[in-house]
Write an enzyme that holds these catalytic residues in place. Structure first.
Site, PDB file in Angstrom:
ATOM      1  N   CYS A  49      53.176  22.271 -26.265  1.00 59.24           N
ATOM      2  CA  CYS A  49      53.070  20.719 -26.678  1.00 59.24           C
ATOM      3  C   CYS A  49      52.378  20.455 -27.988  1.00 59.24           C
ATOM      4  O   CYS A  49      52.659  19.486 -28.533  1.00 59.24           O
ATOM      5  CB  CYS A  49      52.577  19.863 -25.577  1.00 59.24           C
ATOM      6  SG  CYS A  49      53.660  20.543 -23.963  1.00 59.24           S
ATOM      7  N   ARG A 131      60.960  19.459 -21.116  1.00 59.68           N
ATOM      8  CA  ARG A 131      60.818  18.956 -22.454  1.00 59.68           C
ATOM      9  C   ARG A 131      62.452  18.089 -22.424  1.00 59.68           C
ATOM     10  O   ARG A 131      63.309  18.745 -22.894  1.00 59.68           O
ATOM     11  CB  ARG A 131      60.588  20.019 -23.562  1.00 59.68           C
ATOM     12  CG  ARG A 131      59.525  20.544 -23.490  1.00 59.68           C
ATOM     13  CD  ARG A 131      59.208  21.821 -24.555  1.00 59.68           C
ATOM     14  NE  ARG A 131      58.337  22.606 -24.153  1.00 59.68           N
ATOM     15  CZ  ARG A 131      56.920  22.186 -24.205  1.00 59.68           C
ATOM     16  NH1 ARG A 131      56.670  21.238 -24.988  1.00 59.68           N
ATOM     17  NH2 ARG A 131      55.909  23.053 -23.661  1.00 59.68           N
TER      18      ARG A 131
HETATM   19  C1  BEZ Z   1      52.736  24.433 -23.329  1.00 60.66           C
HETATM   20  O1  BEZ Z   1      52.408  25.377 -23.841  1.00 60.66           O
HETATM   21  O2  BEZ Z   1      52.805  23.295 -23.686  1.00 60.66           O
HETATM   22  C2  BEZ Z   1      53.452  24.636 -21.865  1.00 60.66           C
HETATM   23  C3  BEZ Z   1      53.917  25.682 -21.427  1.00 60.66           C
HETATM   24  C4  BEZ Z   1      54.264  25.835 -19.931  1.00 60.66           C
HETATM   25  C5  BEZ Z   1      54.187  25.005 -19.029  1.00 60.66           C
HETATM   26  C6  BEZ Z   1      53.616  23.673 -19.504  1.00 60.66           C
HETATM   27  C7  BEZ Z   1      53.285  23.380 -20.978  1.00 60.66           C
END
Ligand code: BEZ
Length: 222
Positions: A49, A131
């Site tokens: 993110c 997402r």
């Molecule tokens: C992230 O790295 O943004 C992420 C990865 C897996 C689950 C939630 C967030």
């Protein structure tokens, strides 16, 4: 808990009021006349993110040049959002640094907005959004939807290309072929009658060429 039907392409974007890092917003009223990318991310202070927000912030002027506003959302508090966006300014990644996120990020702790948009997909997570990307046009119609799983960072060139392709299609009543980029030839809508099919194949229009009656391109200047 209220049940929502997931919005579909062609639907009017579900309306909501929300608290954001840029003040309160009323959607879609506040955004009439603009294209909007409404997107969700799983959580603040997570690595994928963070790279996505840095990329969106770096490309914000490019989206604004396309009359396109960005609105982010996650199931985190406003204060978490503020702390994370402040932290992002200190992070250097690729050529990006000192990036200020000036588009609104919605606090959706009660999941009011994410549920309306089908952003919480329980087999991925019951407490975090996937997402999601909703491309919404100036008349508040949903024009494209993409969902990515939590582990997969989005392709931002593709998000920009979607806006460019939809704007081109609306402006010139054309479609866009696979992997279309601005300046590439476009597709003339399929002939809807035998007469039009014949006309197309026999046309001497220098701006059009047909590979077959159902596959005609319009020449675009590069
Ligand atoms: C992230 O790295 O943004 C992420 C990865 C897996 C689950 C939630 C967030």
């Amino acid at each position: 808990m209220e049940d929502y039907k997931m919005p579909l392409i062609g639907d009017t974007a579900p309306s909501f009021e929300a608290v954001t890092t840029q003040g309160n917003i009323k959607f879609p009223e506040d955004y009439k006349g603009q294209w909007v990318i409404l997107f969700s991310h799983p959580a603040d202070f997570t690595p994928v993110c963070t790279t996505e927000f840095m990329t969106f912030a770096a490309m914000y002027d490019e989206f604004k040049a396309l009359n396109t506003e960005l609105i982010g959302l996650s199931i985190d508090s406003l204060y978490a959002h503020i702390a994370w966006l402040r932290k992002i300014q200190d992070i250097e990644w690729k050529d990006y640094k000192n990036l200020e996120v000036t588009f609104p990020l919605i606090e959706d702790i009660k999941m009011d907005v994410s549920r309306k948009y089908g952003m919480v997909q329980p087999n991925e997570s019951t407490t975090q959004a996937v997402r999601a990307v909703f491309v919404i046009d100036p008349e508040s119609k949903i024009r494209a939807i993409i969902y990515y799983p939590q582990s997969l960072g989005r392709n931002f060139d593709e998000l920009k290309r979607i806006i460019q392709a939809l704007q081109k299609a609306d402006a010139d009543n054309v479609a866009t072929p696979a992997d279309w980029r601005p300046g590439d030839d476009t597709i003339v809508p399929t002939a809807g009658s035998c007469g039009t099919a014949k006309e197309r194949m026999e046309s001497d229009d220098p701006n059009m060429y047909c590979l077959d009656w159902f596959l005609c391109f319009r020449k675009e200047s590069k």
